[in-house]
Enzyme design. Structure first.
Site, PDB file in Angstrom:
ATOM      1  N   GLU A  23       0.836  -1.210   0.000  1.00 27.34           N
ATOM      2  CA  GLU A  23       0.000   0.000   0.000  1.00 27.34           C
ATOM      3  C   GLU A  23       0.871   1.262   0.000  1.00 27.34           C
ATOM      4  O   GLU A  23       0.540   2.270  -0.606  1.00 27.34           O
ATOM      5  CB  GLU A  23      -0.903   0.025   1.236  1.00 27.34           C
ATOM      6  CG  GLU A  23      -1.962  -1.060   1.259  1.00 27.34           C
ATOM      7  CD  GLU A  23      -2.644  -1.167   2.626  1.00 27.34           C
ATOM      8  OE1 GLU A  23      -3.787  -1.659   2.644  1.00 27.34           O
ATOM      9  OE2 GLU A  23      -2.059  -0.798   3.655  1.00 27.34           O
ATOM     10  N   ASP A 211     -12.032  -3.734  -3.014  1.00 29.35           N
ATOM     11  CA  ASP A 211     -13.051  -4.788  -3.167  1.00 29.35           C
ATOM     12  C   ASP A 211     -14.399  -4.253  -2.694  1.00 29.35           C
ATOM     13  O   ASP A 211     -14.453  -3.334  -1.891  1.00 29.35           O
ATOM     14  CB  ASP A 211     -12.661  -6.022  -2.347  1.00 29.35           C
ATOM     15  CG  ASP A 211     -12.352  -5.657  -0.894  1.00 29.35           C
ATOM     16  OD1 ASP A 211     -11.190  -5.336  -0.605  1.00 29.35           O
ATOM     17  OD2 ASP A 211     -13.286  -5.656  -0.072  1.00 29.35           O
TER      18      ASP A 211
HETATM   19  N1  SAH Z   1      -4.261 -11.625   1.764  1.00 31.35           N
HETATM   20  C1  SAH Z   1      -3.908 -10.244   1.907  1.00 31.35           C
HETATM   21  C2  SAH Z   1      -4.360  -9.748   3.240  1.00 31.35           C
HETATM   22  C3  SAH Z   1      -4.754  -8.325   3.250  1.00 31.35           C
HETATM   23  S1  SAH Z   1      -5.972  -8.007   4.461  1.00 31.35           S
HETATM   24  C4  SAH Z   1      -2.422 -10.081   1.663  1.00 31.35           C
HETATM   25  O1  SAH Z   1      -1.596 -10.207   2.579  1.00 31.35           O
HETATM   26  O2  SAH Z   1      -2.036  -9.774   0.545  1.00 31.35           O
HETATM   27  C5  SAH Z   1      -6.594  -6.510   4.006  1.00 31.35           C
HETATM   28  C6  SAH Z   1      -5.840  -5.246   4.312  1.00 31.35           C
HETATM   29  O3  SAH Z   1      -6.449  -4.292   3.479  1.00 31.35           O
HETATM   30  C7  SAH Z   1      -6.049  -4.725   5.736  1.00 31.35           C
HETATM   31  O4  SAH Z   1      -4.948  -3.985   6.167  1.00 31.35           O
HETATM   32  C8  SAH Z   1      -7.333  -3.874   5.615  1.00 31.35           C
HETATM   33  O5  SAH Z   1      -7.235  -2.648   6.314  1.00 31.35           O
HETATM   34  C9  SAH Z   1      -7.511  -3.621   4.137  1.00 31.35           C
HETATM   35  N2  SAH Z   1      -8.771  -4.132   3.525  1.00 31.35           N
HETATM   36  C10 SAH Z   1      -8.996  -4.131   2.181  1.00 31.35           C
HETATM   37  N3  SAH Z   1     -10.236  -4.613   1.912  1.00 31.35           N
HETATM   38  C11 SAH Z   1     -10.817  -4.923   3.092  1.00 31.35           C
HETATM   39  C12 SAH Z   1     -12.098  -5.475   3.458  1.00 31.35           C
HETATM   40  N4  SAH Z   1     -13.022  -5.771   2.561  1.00 31.35           N
HETATM   41  N5  SAH Z   1     -12.341  -5.701   4.762  1.00 31.35           N
HETATM   42  C13 SAH Z   1     -11.410  -5.396   5.689  1.00 31.35           C
HETATM   43  N6  SAH Z   1     -10.192  -4.883   5.397  1.00 31.35           N
HETATM   44  C14 SAH Z   1      -9.882  -4.639   4.119  1.00 31.35           C
END
Ligand code: SAH
Length: 254
Positions: A23, A211
């Site tokens: 990010e 998303d």
């Molecule tokens: N599998 C991913 C995990 C990312 S989790 C990886 O490591 O590549 C998601 C991160 O993005 C968190 O820091 C959160 O703040 C944000 N995020 C994006 N979409 C989200 C959603 N629908 N619900 C909660 N957090 C979300």
């Protein structure tokens, strides 16, 4: 609290907090920020960058770093809280921005790649405590600085941001998000807003949509597909937010 800056009435020291390296990367690279290995506590996983912007801004950008056991970024509220404390205490910024990606809601006009700024207090949707007083405490509602003028100047959507420690959600999470009028679901902002509130630092959340929570695709697939583009959009808008602050924007309550 308002977006009223320091005694001279402006925001010149800005802290930017990110959970994931992906990010932060487009923005760090574009600004050519350099790592400050001496800042903070070397025992903690956080990565801090320093830089300047325009004529007047001093920046400290902190990323949560990786968990050496699991090999993934330290996302969620615990690292966010601790990094916020280390960063705000060590840097004493005049404004704290929680920047990152998030889920949006088609039903509230959200689309992939939108960048939102918080426009109301930050709430939690997964701290359900049905005891007198603790119910409201669980939800939190930590202040966000007014952002109307900034949103117009930079071209940001405004909306409520709701935080919980899961990427997926339960029906109860959705009910609480709906009740709080949030347009954005993520995993760090309310935790950082709590620290900022404790330390008396004005706070904003800036979140790019990866998303759609109420869309037809699985959140995890959509998140991974859009992470890079959304992070680029976030970096672009963050640049414009700083441009606005460098020009002296945010001096008065908006
Ligand atoms: N599998 C991913 C995990 C990312 S989790 C990886 O490591 O590549 C998601 C991160 O993005 C968190 O820091 C959160 O703040 C944000 N995020 C994006 N979409 C989200 C959603 N629908 N619900 C909660 N957090 C979300």
């Amino acid at each position: 609290m308002d977006l009223a800056g320091d005694s001279r009435g402006s925001f010149k020291r800005i802290a930017l907090l990110f959970a994931m390296e992906a990010e932060a990367r487009p923005f760090v690279e574009r600004l050519g920020l350099s790592q400050d290995a001496a800042f903070g506590d070397p025992r903690l996983p956080f990565v801090h960058y320093r830089g300047r912007y325009g004529n007047s801004l001093e920046l400290l950008l902190s990323v949560n770093g990786r968990d050496p056991r699991f090999g993934v970024d330290n996302i969620g509220t615990e690292p966010a809280t601790l990094n916020a404390y280390v960063t705000l205490r060590g840097f004493a910024p005049q404004l704290c921005i929680s920047a990152g990606t998030a889920g949006g809601f088609r039903s509230r006009g959200g689309a992939i790649g939108d960048v939102y700024v918080s426009d109301r207090p930050l709430r939690f949707h997964d701290r359900r405590i049905p005891l007198p007083g603790f119910d409201a405490y669980g939800v939190g509602s930590y202040p966000a600085a007014p952002s109307g003028e900034l949103a117009r100047a930079v071209g940001l959507k405004q909306g409520g941001v709701s935080t919980g420690n899961s990427l997926d959600h339960t029906e109860k999470c959705l009910e609480l998000i709906e009740r709080g009028g949030a347009s954005v679901k993520e995993m760090e902002a309310a935790a950082i807003a709590w620290v900022a509130w404790c330390l008396g630092t004005p706070f904003l959340a800036l979140k790019a949509i990866t998303d759609l929570v109420d869309g037809e695709h699985a959140t995890e697939e959509e998140f991974l597909r859009n992470l890079e583009a959304a992070s680029r959009a976030l970096g672009e808008k963050l640049h414009r937010v700083l441009e606005y602050l460098d020009r002296g924007g945010g001096q008065a309550a908006v």
